[in-house]
Scaffold this motif. Sequence first.
Motif, PDB file in Angstrom:
ATOM      1  N   ILE A 507     -10.402   4.210 -29.650  1.00  0.00           N
ATOM      2  CA  ILE A 507     -10.823   5.257 -30.580  1.00  0.00           C
ATOM      3  C   ILE A 507     -11.224   6.537 -29.852  1.00  0.00           C
ATOM      4  N   PRO A 508     -12.126   6.495 -28.844  1.00  0.00           N
ATOM      5  CA  PRO A 508     -12.526   7.749 -28.205  1.00  0.00           C
ATOM      6  C   PRO A 508     -11.424   8.399 -27.387  1.00  0.00           C
ATOM      7  N   VAL A 509     -10.380   7.631 -27.010  1.00  0.00           N
ATOM      8  CA  VAL A 509      -9.344   8.188 -26.141  1.00  0.00           C
ATOM      9  C   VAL A 509      -8.668   9.378 -26.798  1.00  0.00           C
ATOM     10  N   VAL A 591      -6.966   9.868 -38.034  1.00  0.00           N
ATOM     11  CA  VAL A 591      -7.453  10.158 -39.383  1.00  0.00           C
ATOM     12  C   VAL A 591      -8.946  10.455 -39.378  1.00  0.00           C
ATOM     13  N   VAL A 592      -9.704   9.670 -38.603  1.00  0.00           N
ATOM     14  CA  VAL A 592     -11.163   9.826 -38.537  1.00  0.00           C
ATOM     15  C   VAL A 592     -11.496  10.723 -37.352  1.00  0.00           C
ATOM     16  N   SER A 593     -12.343  11.716 -37.581  1.00  0.00           N
ATOM     17  CA  SER A 593     -12.619  12.710 -36.538  1.00  0.00           C
ATOM     18  C   SER A 593     -13.915  12.450 -35.782  1.00  0.00           C
ATOM     19  N   HIS A 594     -14.660  11.402 -36.135  1.00  0.00           N
ATOM     20  CA  HIS A 594     -15.940  11.132 -35.478  1.00  0.00           C
ATOM     21  C   HIS A 594     -15.918   9.740 -34.871  1.00  0.00           C
ATOM     22  N   VAL A 595     -16.434   9.607 -33.654  1.00  0.00           N
ATOM     23  CA  VAL A 595     -16.351   8.342 -32.918  1.00  0.00           C
ATOM     24  C   VAL A 595     -17.104   7.229 -33.637  1.00  0.00           C
ATOM     25  N   LEU A 597     -18.103   6.985 -36.747  1.00  0.00           N
ATOM     26  CA  LEU A 597     -17.460   6.662 -38.014  1.00  0.00           C
ATOM     27  C   LEU A 597     -16.194   5.847 -37.780  1.00  0.00           C
ATOM     28  N   GLY A 598     -15.463   6.181 -36.726  1.00  0.00           N
ATOM     29  CA  GLY A 598     -14.254   5.437 -36.392  1.00  0.00           C
ATOM     30  C   GLY A 598     -14.557   3.993 -36.051  1.00  0.00           C
ATOM     31  N   TYR A 599     -15.598   3.765 -35.243  1.00  0.00           N
ATOM     32  CA  TYR A 599     -15.977   2.392 -34.895  1.00  0.00           C
ATOM     33  C   TYR A 599     -16.368   1.607 -36.152  1.00  0.00           C
TER      34      TYR A 599
END
Length: 743
Positions: A507-509, A591-595, A597-599
């Motif tokens: 995700i953060p990559v 799609v998700v712009s925040h780490v 929130l993505g997790y």
Amino acid sequence: MSRADEAPSMASSAESPFTAHKFSFFNQYPHATELKKLSQRSRPHVSPSLGELLKRVEDAQSDSESPAHRVLDLSSFACSSVSSSYPFVLSFENLTYSVKVVRKMPLSSCFSRDDNAYDSKILLNDISGEAREGEIMAVLGASGSGKSTLIDALADRIAKESLKGSVTLNGEVLESRLLKVISAYVMQDDLLFPMLTVEETLMFSADFRLPRSLSKSKKKARVLALIDQLGLRNAAKTVIGDEGHRGVSGGERRRVSIGIDIIHDPIVLFLDEPTSGLDSTSAFMVVKVLQRIAQSGSIVVMSIHQPSYRILSLLDRLIFLSHGQTVYSGSPATLPLFFSEFGHPIPEKDNRTEFALDLIRELEEEPDGTKSLVEFNKSWQAKIKKQRSNSSQNRAKQLSLKDAISASISRGKLVSGAPNSSTLTSSVPTFANPFWIEILVVARRSLTNSRRMPELFGIRLGAVLVTGIILATIFWRLDNSPRGAQERLGFFAFAMSTTFYTCAEAIPVFLQERYIFMRETAYNAYRRSSYVLAHSLISIPSLILLSLTFAATTFWAVGLAGGLNGFFFFFFTILAAFWAGSSFVTFLSGVVSHVMLGYTVVVAILAYFLLFSGFFIGRDRIPLYWIWFHYLSLVKYPYEGVLQNEFDDPVKCFVRGVQMFDNTPLGMLPESVKLDLLKNMGNTLGFNITSTTCVTTGLDILKQQGITDLSKWSCLWISVAWGFFFRILFYISLLFGSKNKRR
């Protein structure tokens, strides 16, 4: 390189002792600045374009036996360079832009749909002006005045249906495709790969922006020339750095950010507050570089919060904004006269821009705001326009856009290396390089950056290895008893879900590269499809290593069936699961712009996938209204594949004779009683059942789990197909989610 280390090198590259003496003289005698600017305009100083610098570097390298990096004497180009008078003029008229904001309403009215629930907020209000080649136009104003919005409007970063007014270059309306090729936009934040050196960063930019027809040596020479032009020679071999890695100073980072966008020598350069966050010396160095770029044949348009006296001496045109309206537009030299006629003369010892900004803030606090200053500026502009129309000497010949671009290319400005052509569209290709070249460059850059941070992959490999060891020790050498069969099911369910959860680190990559990607693709550095394919390809070797590590750690230790063939299928299934999971997480990161929130989203969805995989509840027991989620579960297919690899053997037996009573209340009975029960059951059924009679085979277990509709190879290929599907969705999300335009 620290900021303290930067000052000497910057001073030596920007100001000689004579230059320092000049600035002290102009600081003592403000009116002398007017004479200096007038003399500059009467003797136009033309800096070399990058093409000319490239030629000088090649000449210097051919004359020298050693490949040492040389500093170029730019002053020698001033007399030799020939430029037509203002071949490029960027004009903008009546620019107006507004957005809808939600009106504050009582709670009871929040549930009613009403078009009057929105207010219109004007960010730009009828703004006009022009910027010319060889000059720096600066947009000034307080926070919220509309500086960045105006830069975005000129750079085509606002949707055309939302922006009113016109933006033209040499009198011709600019198409988005053409503007992307001949211009560059430098964001306020320095978006760079932290583990690349300054020279590598600019070299990769050259690989993207410059055509394949240019040799590697010419691209290298071009980068070296640009490094000299940016004053970065002492930091060329230093990594950019980030919070965890020491790198170049803030001023050097900002100049590198500018360099990667001007490697192709754009005609128009837009910058959003390039001096924010820098000390006065670094800020002056940045604007000094921008002056060289402008004098090499470019239009430079920048926003700046509050320039110092030295920076003001480098600017050619100013636009002051207040709540989206123009309160002054013109040369810095006419600021005293303008405010004097307005009734607020600027004291001689005051900084002109500071005085103007302070006065604008004071007027904004009054009931009528800056209305009087806006109206005075309109009358002032009308008077200047009338004077220019009556003066024939100010009428400069303006070339057509096609002729101006052709002349610019002939001067050495490559514009993505386009050849001089008779048609404008053919002279400016959309992309500088073919598809496969972009894939190679993106992959090489990503691998170079990742190779210098091995701890990231090391942590992931360590997590997979530790998980495999724990599973191997817990499920050590499972037997073929009923309990062993049940424990195999638990092992496979946990193993398959673990492969997906370990993919969450991806995700953060992309989120770290997101804004770099948006900046580069916004101006056609490379195709979005090239980025997606490159990152898909470079992820495969790491996924193979992770899959091999996990399979080798667990397969023989747990005692799984199938021998070598079984191991390879288990390995390929793990690899397919890693591929599908990595692709799914990559898609979500687009799609998700925040780490965080993505997790949260990834963990929740993967939990649902495991729930509907068929381990906790069989397919035939899932309600019809949820059965669709069972077939969408990414865990289902690798889970069913490895189960078939283990149990798809009609000869292998897991329950014999009295073992059928295990895990039931009858399991506590004596052995003799169990044998009597088996004998009675055999008599009832009509055949003999002994303690060694096979009651349940592997196929029976598969039927109990509801795994009958797909073969193990079908499960493997479906998992692979899921990976490709999510990569395509990732591409679509980038295609529509990275337009980088305001609505």
